[in-house]
Write an enzyme that holds these catalytic residues in place. Structure first.
Site, PDB file in Angstrom:
ATOM      1  N   HIS A 270     -10.402  48.927  15.023  1.00 56.24           N
ATOM      2  CA  HIS A 270     -11.005  48.260  13.868  1.00 56.24           C
ATOM      3  C   HIS A 270      -9.858  47.821  12.957  1.00 56.24           C
ATOM      4  O   HIS A 270      -9.081  48.652  12.496  1.00 56.24           O
ATOM      5  CB  HIS A 270     -11.948  49.221  13.154  1.00 56.24           C
ATOM      6  CG  HIS A 270     -12.764  48.552  12.098  1.00 56.24           C
ATOM      7  ND1 HIS A 270     -13.713  47.599  12.387  1.00 56.24           N
ATOM      8  CD2 HIS A 270     -12.758  48.671  10.754  1.00 56.24           C
ATOM      9  CE1 HIS A 270     -14.272  47.188  11.271  1.00 56.24           C
ATOM     10  NE2 HIS A 270     -13.712  47.810  10.249  1.00 56.24           N
ATOM     11  N   ASP A 272      -9.369  45.858   9.602  1.00 57.84           N
ATOM     12  CA  ASP A 272      -9.971  45.186   8.455  1.00 57.84           C
ATOM     13  C   ASP A 272      -9.099  43.991   8.082  1.00 57.84           C
ATOM     14  O   ASP A 272      -7.903  44.135   7.828  1.00 57.84           O
ATOM     15  CB  ASP A 272     -10.110  46.169   7.289  1.00 57.84           C
ATOM     16  CG  ASP A 272     -11.251  47.155   7.532  1.00 57.84           C
ATOM     17  OD1 ASP A 272     -12.300  46.719   8.009  1.00 57.84           O
ATOM     18  OD2 ASP A 272     -11.075  48.358   7.252  1.00 57.84           O
ATOM     19  N   ASP A 382     -18.777  48.010  11.157  1.00 59.02           N
ATOM     20  CA  ASP A 382     -18.472  48.571   9.831  1.00 59.02           C
ATOM     21  C   ASP A 382     -19.119  47.835   8.664  1.00 59.02           C
ATOM     22  O   ASP A 382     -18.932  48.224   7.533  1.00 59.02           O
ATOM     23  CB  ASP A 382     -16.938  48.588   9.652  1.00 59.02           C
ATOM     24  CG  ASP A 382     -16.498  49.381   8.436  1.00 59.02           C
ATOM     25  OD1 ASP A 382     -17.200  50.351   8.084  1.00 59.02           O
ATOM     26  OD2 ASP A 382     -15.465  49.041   7.843  1.00 59.02           O
ATOM     27  N   HIS A 586     -15.873  41.921   5.539  1.00 58.37           N
ATOM     28  CA  HIS A 586     -16.690  42.988   4.935  1.00 58.37           C
ATOM     29  C   HIS A 586     -15.971  43.889   3.929  1.00 58.37           C
ATOM     30  O   HIS A 586     -16.577  44.858   3.458  1.00 58.37           O
ATOM     31  CB  HIS A 586     -17.396  43.810   6.021  1.00 58.37           C
ATOM     32  CG  HIS A 586     -16.483  44.615   6.905  1.00 58.37           C
ATOM     33  ND1 HIS A 586     -16.164  44.238   8.184  1.00 58.37           N
ATOM     34  CD2 HIS A 586     -15.824  45.778   6.700  1.00 58.37           C
ATOM     35  CE1 HIS A 586     -15.368  45.142   8.728  1.00 58.37           C
ATOM     36  NE2 HIS A 586     -15.135  46.085   7.849  1.00 58.37           N
TER      37      HIS A 586
HETATM   38 ZN   LIG Z   1     -14.006  47.792   8.145  1.00 54.63          ZN
END
Ligand SMILES: [Zn+2]
Length: 1022
Positions: A270, A272, A382, A586
């Protein structure tokens, strides 16, 4: 037998910590290290390679926050360690410790190892510190080592405290002292048998922790570990490791039980796209993580890696073309697997209708064009809750599966399913999976595998789940230690069966074994992070504004292309769209990033607005010509003020005086003011609150008796944990009504007179303009706030005399209903909700809408008042509140400080159709330009239930006109779509503009037959 479980476990832990882990490296040799400090933003490899390096001692400090230091590492691998000469079962590798802290990978210093000719080898991060010394890559023929490590001094922003304000979120506040010291940079000789023994021990010791001690299997594993401890000599681990492995062999050979849960372990990271770091660092995080994955794939051909976000591939393609080619090769082999099909892993609550569609269009087009694959699932592990519009958009983009696990974070209720059909507002379904391992960063430890098996809710009917494994949030990805766990648990008694897999293989298996999964209908509301609808209001306003400007720019550029042959700015629009889509990531649009990210978002939105205004102006200039008549331009899908939807008309003269003059109430201004037209009569009291709003045709009052609408309320807003993310329910118990007005006066606004109300409180001030148009039923309220509060929430309340059991809120391409009561724990937990441009509450025959131009957070709650009427002692109404502003202090300590301007409207006597129309109108204000002619719309629809959401030229550059329509009220609609230009075939397409069938025709017109909330894309050949 005596029970020695505790003592044996303690003995094992000490042995692993104090002997075994250190013995993986049989020996170490130092290298020469020199460094060069960039002293600013990252530079390309070529620039770093040319720089002048100074000697850098082990232990010496490096790196002020956000800076980059390049290390040059030189020396040699001892002859007896080189390939061909090294003892059997050993190999040499580089080991780097940049001064790693206790924080996890991706939340602190990270490094990238480069060859001297500019090829990325692999990253160095905590728990993944090695760099392979492959001959010809990082190892010269003569045994020499010569490489670069690009070390990023990324600070640990939270540093263990996720609520404490920190200066680390921006260059200019983070300080200039170095925050790391170089700890290790040497060549080590890896003992592969010891490494394997360590992996055996990790698997089995993990099982001891999760198996019942009284179980035969638990006891067997513990005894095997005890035997291993007896045979491995701490003074000669290299010499006894093989015997240790032999002692564990039987325990590791016992096969899994037939009913064991099946886990598809999918390599994952993941990353971000921005969060506690800016996007420029994410570019490097992608390079680091992806190079780790490629390195791991060199070691194990079965590892597959699921990688979402077209944006992240595009970054690597632009900045690291050599690495991108290596990725492309693994994509072709089906090992590096694009998933998700979106531009970024966006928020899904906040992006507007067309923008959420474009996340899929831009993402999928990239994957198809650049990588030759089309992902078939939406992958959003997420994001903070999931819009009920998603199933239809996913299906229309050609995806049938959906994955998340975030709902496991719910603070109140547990989702009943892990594998299920998710049905959206229009009835579309996607096959959905929540990994029961409850993390998207699994390490495949025994604890996590046990959790997946224990929690999996479909037991007895199905038995397969997905586990995304690899370090994540800040990237990192899967490691060889994790793969070693997967290998050992492939078929092991006491463990789920773990298989290295990929997303599609999982979904195929899950669908095949589960004939009739349950169905979840409607939104998947996350009972957490409810502040993300409101935090960082300027970022949210920028998003809303950009989305509507994009509509206008595409609409008028298309109209100009068709009507005047003006070149269509396709590339420019694509670039702008990509910027807006990136900001919907997000942690950006939800407002949960550091100061750096949000200031950058604000700059991006300003530039986007400038460019889009330019496109609109150029297009309109071509369309209306050069005269000096006043031309009113209506970008909204509905006719208003005599101008047809998506068209323009020459006016007789300038528009002015379009609002009524407020007049003092009967006894003078001290008793308030009246704003009245033929449709509504609004009474504002002397302190600027709306105490009455009557629909004149019916005489029906909209404001709850004795209550005040347009009431600003200030709450203490100190969530228990995630500052920027959370609004906790307890904020409602600390409320200050902002009663007093410093001044109420009539002013001359741009559209005519307005009633201006000034309030001062704390360190802040609010100025509101209340305006009523000369016709129409909407009281417009413009709120300008100079906001200097901390940890406060500002709401704007409208207590309405409407007894509504449910409220209606706009989402993408439709709306949802939510209860206004708190009967169940699910209703109670839904105390803060998201809406797009409007909310609506109604009784049969009378409703009220509240529209907005940049607010997303709302609460809509049944409200009981004591002073009822008609002999009743009380009455129930509904209070609609808009969450205007917050002021969280982590991760951006200055979030939301400063000036804001927000608009809303109270629409009295409104149906859902009025709410929809006013929502568009407020967000697409009329433009007035000068020219010589009006503009005939390219498209008109004879039923207002069918809304034109987008008018654009086709993505493929063919010049075809693409129209996106939807049924907006939730019912059936059969409408005639008239095309105002010469055209040929009209096809129905998916979101990606791929034909799925011919449109129904009636002469020149198209007839569309839509079910409730159905989205339809038409492709029109010119
Ligand atoms: Zn995230």
């Amino acid at each position: 037998m005596h029970d020695t479980t505790v003592r044996t476990t303690m003995r094992l832990e000490r042995f692993v910590r104090d002997w075994l882990e250190g013995a993986v490296h049989r020996d170490r040799r130092p290298l020469e290290v020199a460094s060069w400090t960039v002293g600013g933003e990252p530079v390309p490899f070529a620039e770093a390679a040319r720089a002048t390096y100074e000697p850098h001692a082990i232990g010496a400090p490096w790196g002020r926050p956000w800076d980059t230091v390049w290390f040059r590492v030189t020396g040699e691998v001892p002859p007896e360690w080189r390939p061909g000469s090294a003892p059997a079962g050993t190999r040499a590798e580089l080991v780097v410790d940049l001064g790693f802290t206790g924080a996890g990978p991706g939340f602190q210093a990270e490094g990238t190892a480069w060859t001297t000719d500019g090829r990325i080898i692999k990253a160095v991060e905590p728990r993944n510190q090695h760099v392979p010394l492959a001959p010809g890559v990082a190892l010269g023929a003569d045994g020499t080592v010569d490489l670069f490590v690009e070390a990023a001094a990324n600070p640990d922003v939270p540093n263990g405290a996720w609520t404490r304000p920190t200066p680390m979120g921006a260059w200019d506040t983070a300080g200039d002292a170095p925050i790391y010291s170089l700890r290790t940079m040497h060549v080590a000789l890896v003992d592969e048998t010891v490494a394997e023994l360590l992996a055996d021990v990790r698997t089995l010791s993990g099982m001891v922790r999760v198996l019942p001690p009284a179980s035969p299997r638990g006891a067997q594993v513990l005894r095997a570990l005890e035997d291993m401890l007896d045979v491995v000599d701490p003074d000669d681990i290299a010499g006894t490791a093989a015997a240790g492995r032999a002692a564990l062999a039987d325990a590791l050979a016992a096969p899994a039980t037939p009913s064991a849960h099946r886990v598809h372990a999918v390599g994952h990271a993941h990353i971000d796209s921005a969060w506690l770091w800016p996007t420029r660092e994410t570019v490097r995080k992608c390079a680091r993580t992806f190079s780790n994955v490629l390195s791991l794939m060199d070691e194990d051909p079965d590892v597959r890696f699921a990688c979402s976000s077209a944006q992240q591939y595009a970054w690597v393609q632009e900045h690291y073309p050599e690495l991108f080619e290596r990725i492309r090769e693994r994509v072709r082999e089906g090992r590096f697997v694009p998933v998700g099909g979106m531009w970024v892993e966006s928020d899904t609550n906040l992006p507007g209708s067309e923008a959420l569609a474009r996340q899929l269009v831009a993402g999928k087009r990239y994957f198809i064009d650049e990588l030759g694959v089309e992902p078939r699932e939406v992958w959003l592990p997420d994001s903070f809750g999931y819009t009920a519009a998603m199933p239809q958009l996913a299906r229309l983009a050609g995806s049938e599966n959906f994955l998340t696990q975030k709902i496991s974070w719910n603070d109140t209720n547990t989702m009943p399913h892990h594998t299920f059909w998710w049905e959206g507002i229009d009835g579309s379904r996607v096959f959905t999976h929540f990994p029961p391992v409850d993390t998207y960063n699994s390490d495949l430890s025994a604890e996590e595998l046990e959790r997946a098996e224990r929690q999996y809710a479909e037991k007895g009917r199905a038995n397969t789940s997905l586990a995304p494994f690899g370090y994540g949030d800040g990237g990192g990805g899967p490691t060889r230690e994790m793969v070693a766990q997967a290998r050992r648990t492939a078929d092991l008694e006491g463990s789920p069966r773990v298989e290295l897999s990929d997303s599609q293989s999982f979904f195929d298996a899950a669908r095949a074994e589960y004939a009739a999964p349950p169905t979840w209908v409607g939104e998947m509301y996350l009972e957490y992070h409810r502040g993300t609808y409101t935090s960082q209001a300027r970022t949210k306003r920028g998003n809303r504004r950009s989305e509507h400007l994009l509509r206008e720019a595409e609409l008028w550029a298309t109209t100009a292309a068709v009507r005047c042959g003006t070149p269509y700015p396709a590339e420019r629009l694509q670039r702008i769209w990509r910027t807006v889509l990136l900001q919907q990531f997000h942690d950006i649009l939800p407002g949960s990033s550091i100061a750096w990210v949000h200031r950058e978002a604000e700059r991006n939105y300003a530039e986007v607005a400038r460019e889009l205004e330019e496109i609109v102006a150029t297009s309109l200039r071509a369309l209306v010509g050069d005269g000096d008549a006043t031309v009113a331009v209506n970008s909204a899908p509905f006719a208003r003020d005599g101008v047809t939807g998506v068209g323009a008309r020459v006016l007789d003269g300038p528009r002015r005086g379009t609002t009524v003059a407020p007049v003092p109430a009967a006894t003078g201004p001290s008793d308030g003011w009246v704003l009245e037209n033929d449709v509504v009569r609004v009474v504002v009291d002397a302190s600027g609150h709306v105490v009455s709003a009557v629909d004149r045709a019916t005489g029906r009052e909209a404001v709850l008796p004795g209550a005040r609408a347009n009431l600003l309320q200030l709450h203490r807003d100190i969530p228990n944990e995630w500052e920027a993310w959370d609004i906790d329910e307890h904020h409602r118990r600390t409320t200050t009504d902002l009663d007093a007005a410093a001044k109420v006066e009539v002013v001359d606004g741009p559209a005519g007179p307005a009633l201006r109300v000034l309030r001062e409180f704390g360190s802040s001030r609010v100025e509101q303009d209340l305006e009523l148009p000369t016709d129409g039923r909407a009281l417009r309220i413009t709120t300008r706030v100079d906001w200097h509060e901390r940890q406060k929430l500002l709401k704007l309340a409208f207590p309405l005399d409407v007894r509504a059991e449910r409220a209606t809120s706009e989402i993408q391409f439709g709306h949802v209903h939510r209860p206004t009561h708190v009967n169940t724990s699910w209703d109670h937990a839904r105390f803060e909700t998201v809406a797009h441009r409007w909310v609506h509450v109604a009784e049969p025959g009378f409703g009220v809408a509240v529209t907005n131009d940049s607010t997303y957070g709302h609460d809509i709650t049944a409200t009981r008042v004591d002073d009822g009427r008609d002999g009743r002692d009380s009455a129930t109404g509904t209070t609609v509140r808009l969450s205007l502003l917050r002021a969280p202090m982590f991760p951006d300590p200055d979030a939301d400080q400063g000036e804001h301007e927000l608009r809303c409207e109270l629409v009295v006597g409104a149906g859902i159709d009025d709410a929809i129309r006013h929502g568009y109108a407020l967000n697409l204000p009329e433009r007035v330009v000068t020219g010589e002619r009006g503009v005939e719309p390219l498209v008109t629809v004879d039923d207002d239930a069918v809304v034109v959401e987008a008018v654009k030229l086709a993505e493929d550059g063919s010049g075809d006109v693409v129209l996106r329509l939807y049924e907006s009220r939730g019912g059936r609609a059969r409408a005639r779509v008239a095309l105002g230009f010469a055209h040929g075939d009209v096809e129905v397409t998916d979101l990606l503009e791929r034909p799925v069938g011919a449109a129904e025709r009636d002469g020149d017109d198209v007839v569309v037959d839509l079910t409730g909330f159905q989205v339809l894309t038409l492709r029109v050949r010119r």
